[in-house]
Scaffold this motif. Structure first.
Motif, mmCIF file in Angstrom:
data_model
loop_
_atom_site.group_PDB
_atom_site.id
_atom_site.type_symbol
_atom_site.label_atom_id
_atom_site.label_comp_id
_atom_site.label_asym_id
_atom_site.label_seq_id
_atom_site.Cartn_x
_atom_site.Cartn_y
_atom_site.Cartn_z
ATOM 1 N N PRO A 23 0.816 -1.227 0.000
ATOM 2 C CA PRO A 23 0.000 0.000 0.000
ATOM 3 C C PRO A 23 0.846 1.271 0.000
ATOM 4 C CG PRO A 23 0.081 -0.911 2.219
ATOM 5 C CD PRO A 23 0.818 -1.874 1.329
ATOM 6 N N LEU A 24 1.537 1.508 -1.110
ATOM 7 C CA LEU A 24 2.322 2.724 -1.305
ATOM 8 C C LEU A 24 2.012 3.318 -2.672
ATOM 9 C CD1 LEU A 24 6.000 1.987 -0.119
ATOM 10 C CD2 LEU A 24 4.317 3.445 1.007
ATOM 11 N N PRO A 25 2.146 4.622 -2.840
ATOM 12 C CA PRO A 25 2.080 5.219 -4.172
ATOM 13 C C PRO A 25 3.381 4.923 -4.931
ATOM 14 C CG PRO A 25 1.679 6.845 -2.429
ATOM 15 C CD PRO A 25 2.257 5.643 -1.777
ATOM 16 N N PHE A 26 3.251 4.597 -6.214
ATOM 17 C CA PHE A 26 4.406 4.254 -7.035
ATOM 18 C C PHE A 26 4.553 5.235 -8.194
ATOM 19 C CE2 PHE A 26 2.939 0.022 -5.448
ATOM 20 C CZ PHE A 26 3.990 -0.190 -4.559
ATOM 21 N N HIS A 27 5.791 5.397 -8.623
ATOM 22 C CA HIS A 27 6.129 6.280 -9.739
ATOM 23 C C HIS A 27 7.223 5.575 -10.535
ATOM 24 C CE1 HIS A 27 7.800 10.556 -10.951
ATOM 25 N NE2 HIS A 27 7.186 9.948 -11.951
ATOM 26 N N VAL A 28 7.036 5.449 -11.835
ATOM 27 C CA VAL A 28 8.053 4.883 -12.725
ATOM 28 C C VAL A 28 8.526 5.998 -13.638
ATOM 29 C CG1 VAL A 28 8.525 3.203 -14.550
ATOM 30 C CG2 VAL A 28 7.054 2.571 -12.619
ATOM 31 N N LEU A 29 9.797 6.332 -13.539
ATOM 32 C CA LEU A 29 10.380 7.448 -14.284
ATOM 33 C C LEU A 29 11.550 6.925 -15.106
ATOM 34 C CD1 LEU A 29 11.072 11.004 -12.906
ATOM 35 C CD2 LEU A 29 12.832 9.822 -14.228
ATOM 36 N N SER A 30 11.655 7.383 -16.341
ATOM 37 C CA SER A 30 12.775 6.960 -17.183
ATOM 38 C C SER A 30 13.025 8.005 -18.253
ATOM 39 C CB SER A 30 12.487 5.612 -17.854
ATOM 40 O OG SER A 30 11.547 5.771 -18.907
ATOM 41 N N GLY A 31 14.130 7.829 -18.971
ATOM 42 C CA GLY A 31 14.344 8.592 -20.183
ATOM 43 C C GLY A 31 13.503 8.018 -21.310
ATOM 44 N N SER A 32 13.599 8.660 -22.456
ATOM 45 C CA SER A 32 12.814 8.193 -23.608
ATOM 46 C C SER A 32 13.517 7.076 -24.372
ATOM 47 C CB SER A 32 12.507 9.363 -24.546
ATOM 48 O OG SER A 32 13.697 10.041 -24.926
ATOM 49 N N HIS A 33 14.746 6.763 -23.994
ATOM 50 C CA HIS A 33 15.438 5.605 -24.573
ATOM 51 C C HIS A 33 16.299 4.972 -23.493
ATOM 52 C CE1 HIS A 33 18.045 9.135 -25.227
ATOM 53 N NE2 HIS A 33 19.050 8.308 -25.039
ATOM 54 N N ASP A 34 16.375 3.647 -23.514
ATOM 55 C CA ASP A 34 17.095 2.932 -22.467
ATOM 56 C C ASP A 34 17.416 1.530 -22.960
ATOM 57 O OD1 ASP A 34 17.958 1.624 -20.086
ATOM 58 O OD2 ASP A 34 16.793 3.012 -18.879
ATOM 59 N N ASP A 35 18.698 1.179 -22.944
ATOM 60 C CA ASP A 35 19.114 -0.149 -23.381
ATOM 61 C C ASP A 35 19.104 -1.156 -22.236
ATOM 62 O OD1 ASP A 35 20.316 -2.092 -25.228
ATOM 63 O OD2 ASP A 35 22.120 -1.854 -24.019
ATOM 64 N N THR A 36 19.154 -0.679 -20.999
ATOM 65 C CA THR A 36 19.254 -1.593 -19.865
ATOM 66 C C THR A 36 17.920 -2.277 -19.594
ATOM 67 O OG1 THR A 36 20.982 -0.190 -18.939
ATOM 68 C CG2 THR A 36 19.975 -1.790 -17.464
ATOM 69 N N TRP A 37 16.851 -1.498 -19.532
ATOM 70 C CA TRP A 37 15.477 -2.001 -19.502
ATOM 71 C C TRP A 37 14.706 -1.189 -20.531
ATOM 72 C CZ3 TRP A 37 17.881 -1.533 -14.599
ATOM 73 C CH2 TRP A 37 18.018 -2.739 -13.898
ATOM 74 N N PRO A 38 14.376 -1.747 -21.676
ATOM 75 C CA PRO A 38 13.714 -0.972 -22.726
ATOM 76 C C PRO A 38 12.432 -0.302 -22.239
ATOM 77 C CG PRO A 38 14.525 -3.034 -23.612
ATOM 78 C CD PRO A 38 14.735 -3.099 -22.121
ATOM 79 N N VAL A 39 12.154 0.862 -22.805
ATOM 80 C CA VAL A 39 11.055 1.707 -22.350
ATOM 81 C C VAL A 39 9.696 1.000 -22.417
ATOM 82 C CG1 VAL A 39 9.791 3.850 -22.855
ATOM 83 C CG2 VAL A 39 12.305 3.848 -22.763
ATOM 84 N N PRO A 40 9.375 0.222 -23.455
ATOM 85 C CA PRO A 40 8.069 -0.463 -23.440
ATOM 86 C C PRO A 40 7.881 -1.367 -22.226
ATOM 87 C CG PRO A 40 8.986 -0.493 -25.652
ATOM 88 C CD PRO A 40 10.064 0.039 -24.759
ATOM 89 N N GLY A 41 8.955 -2.000 -21.766
ATOM 90 C CA GLY A 41 8.862 -2.824 -20.564
ATOM 91 C C GLY A 41 8.618 -1.992 -19.314
ATOM 92 N N LEU A 42 9.200 -0.802 -19.268
ATOM 93 C CA LEU A 42 8.957 0.094 -18.143
ATOM 94 C C LEU A 42 7.512 0.598 -18.168
ATOM 95 C CD1 LEU A 42 12.299 2.107 -18.240
ATOM 96 C CD2 LEU A 42 11.688 0.255 -16.673
ATOM 97 N N ASP A 43 6.994 0.864 -19.366
ATOM 98 C CA ASP A 43 5.585 1.252 -19.494
ATOM 99 C C ASP A 43 4.669 0.156 -18.945
ATOM 100 O OD1 ASP A 43 6.393 3.576 -20.822
ATOM 101 O OD2 ASP A 43 6.032 2.743 -22.820
ATOM 102 N N ALA A 44 4.963 -1.086 -19.321
ATOM 103 C CA ALA A 44 4.130 -2.208 -18.880
ATOM 104 C C ALA A 44 4.219 -2.385 -17.365
ATOM 105 C CB ALA A 44 4.565 -3.491 -19.589
ATOM 106 N N MET A 45 5.411 -2.214 -16.802
ATOM 107 C CA MET A 45 5.556 -2.333 -15.357
ATOM 108 C C MET A 45 4.734 -1.267 -14.638
ATOM 109 S SD MET A 45 9.036 -2.261 -13.015
ATOM 110 C CE MET A 45 9.347 -0.515 -13.313
ATOM 111 N N ALA A 46 4.761 -0.053 -15.160
ATOM 112 C CA ALA A 46 3.984 1.026 -14.547
ATOM 113 C C ALA A 46 2.495 0.701 -14.553
ATOM 114 C CB ALA A 46 4.253 2.340 -15.274
#
Length: 299
Positions: free
Chosen positions: A237-260
């Motif tokens: 029960p915490l508020p979450f925030h997923v922040l990234s740049g618009s490009h990322d090779d370590t964890w690709p952005v679409p995967g970060l979108d899905a996690m959010a």
């Protein structure tokens, strides 16, 4: 790693002239002292909360340098910390058990409990996975969790290859030998060596040489084996925030979108930034963090 000819370009770093002058101090906790950069709001600015920031693999508290004062100016005491064995914080050189993820997560809980209020926790890259582990152990010392360029599970295949290259090198080379090879042969952030950081080559060298090899070996293995724990985290029960740049090779952005989406988290993409948005574009990164915190009740 560090020795093969795959390290092919020169190091790039930020100009030290851009950097605010911040003096590290020691944060005393029940699990020992940790090196921190601690920036309170300036006189006359009401304190709206406290932010605790964890750096990533091969990183340090200095990676957050450019967002500390902007966040403080918006009312948030901002504390960036070196984890156990990272740069300014003590840790054993060879005892790998000290760097197990649960041990590092317990360190984070102790750091958070050193303040007199629940803190907004921020973890960058590997620091995000340690932050997640801490929250899963006990969420009560935290007001919120922000994952910066930190994904749901193990790193991408290309990044895994780079981290493995680094681990292989550390098995046969000293930290000094690795650093000399890095300078001669390539940009560390592209081959699993030290991430592009704040400051010039001498600051980056100092940071690299003061990090314990056992810490890099253990956390590198963890990055390549981290399971998907998003469902567990979503139940906290915490508020979450997923922040990234618009490009990322370590964890690709679409995967970060899905996690959010799975976390029902606030999602911020800092346009034009890469894996380290707080260094690439610090002003919008700091503003996005403050905007998120402003939506939450002050505690």
């Amino acid at each position: 790693m560090c020795a093969p000819a795959t390290l092919t370009r020169v190091i790039t770093a930020f100009s030290p002239a851009r950097l605010p002058e911040l003096s590290p101090r020691r944060l005393a906790t029940a699990r020992g002292e940790f090196a921190v950069l601690d920036v309170p709001p300036p006189a006359g600015v009401p304190v709206r909360g406290t932010v605790l920031m964890l750096p990533g693999y091969t990183g340090s508290k200095e990676d957050f340098t450019l967002v500390l004062e902007p966040l403080a100016a918006l009312g948030y005491r901002t504390v960036a910390v070196d984890g156990r064995g990272q740069h300014g914080s003590d840790g054993p050189a060879d005892d790998e058990s000290a760097y197990a993820q649960d041990e590092l997560a317990k360190d984070v809980l102790a750091q958070a409990r050193a303040f007199d209020t629940p803190v907004h926790l921020v973890g960058h890259s590997m620091g995000g996975q340690i932050a997640r582990a801490a929250v899963l152990l006990d969420h009560t010392p935290f007001r919120s969790l922000t994952l910066v360029s930190s994904g749901a599970a193990r790193v991408s295949l290309s990044q895994e290859q780079r981290v493995t290259l680094l681990r292989d090198a550390l098995a046969v080379m000293t930290m000094e030998e690795c650093w000399e090879a890095i300078l001669a042969l390539g940009p560390p952030e592209e081959v699993g060596g030290p991430a592009r950081g704040i400051g010039g080559p001498e600051q980056l060298r100092t940071r690299w040489l003061s990090t314990q090899p056992a810490q890099l070996l253990v956390t590198g293995r963890q990055l390549c084996a981290e399971p998907d724990r998003v469902a567990e985290l979503a139940a906290v029960p915490l508020p979450f925030h997923v922040l990234s740049g618009s490009h990322d090779d370590t964890w690709p952005v679409p995967g970060l979108d899905a996690m959010a989406r799975r976390l029902k988290a606030r999602r911020t993409v800092v346009e034009g930034a890469g894996h380290t948005p707080m260094a690439d574009h610090p002003t919008p990164t700091a503003q996005s963090l403050a905007d998120f915190y402003d939506t939450l009740a002050v505690r």
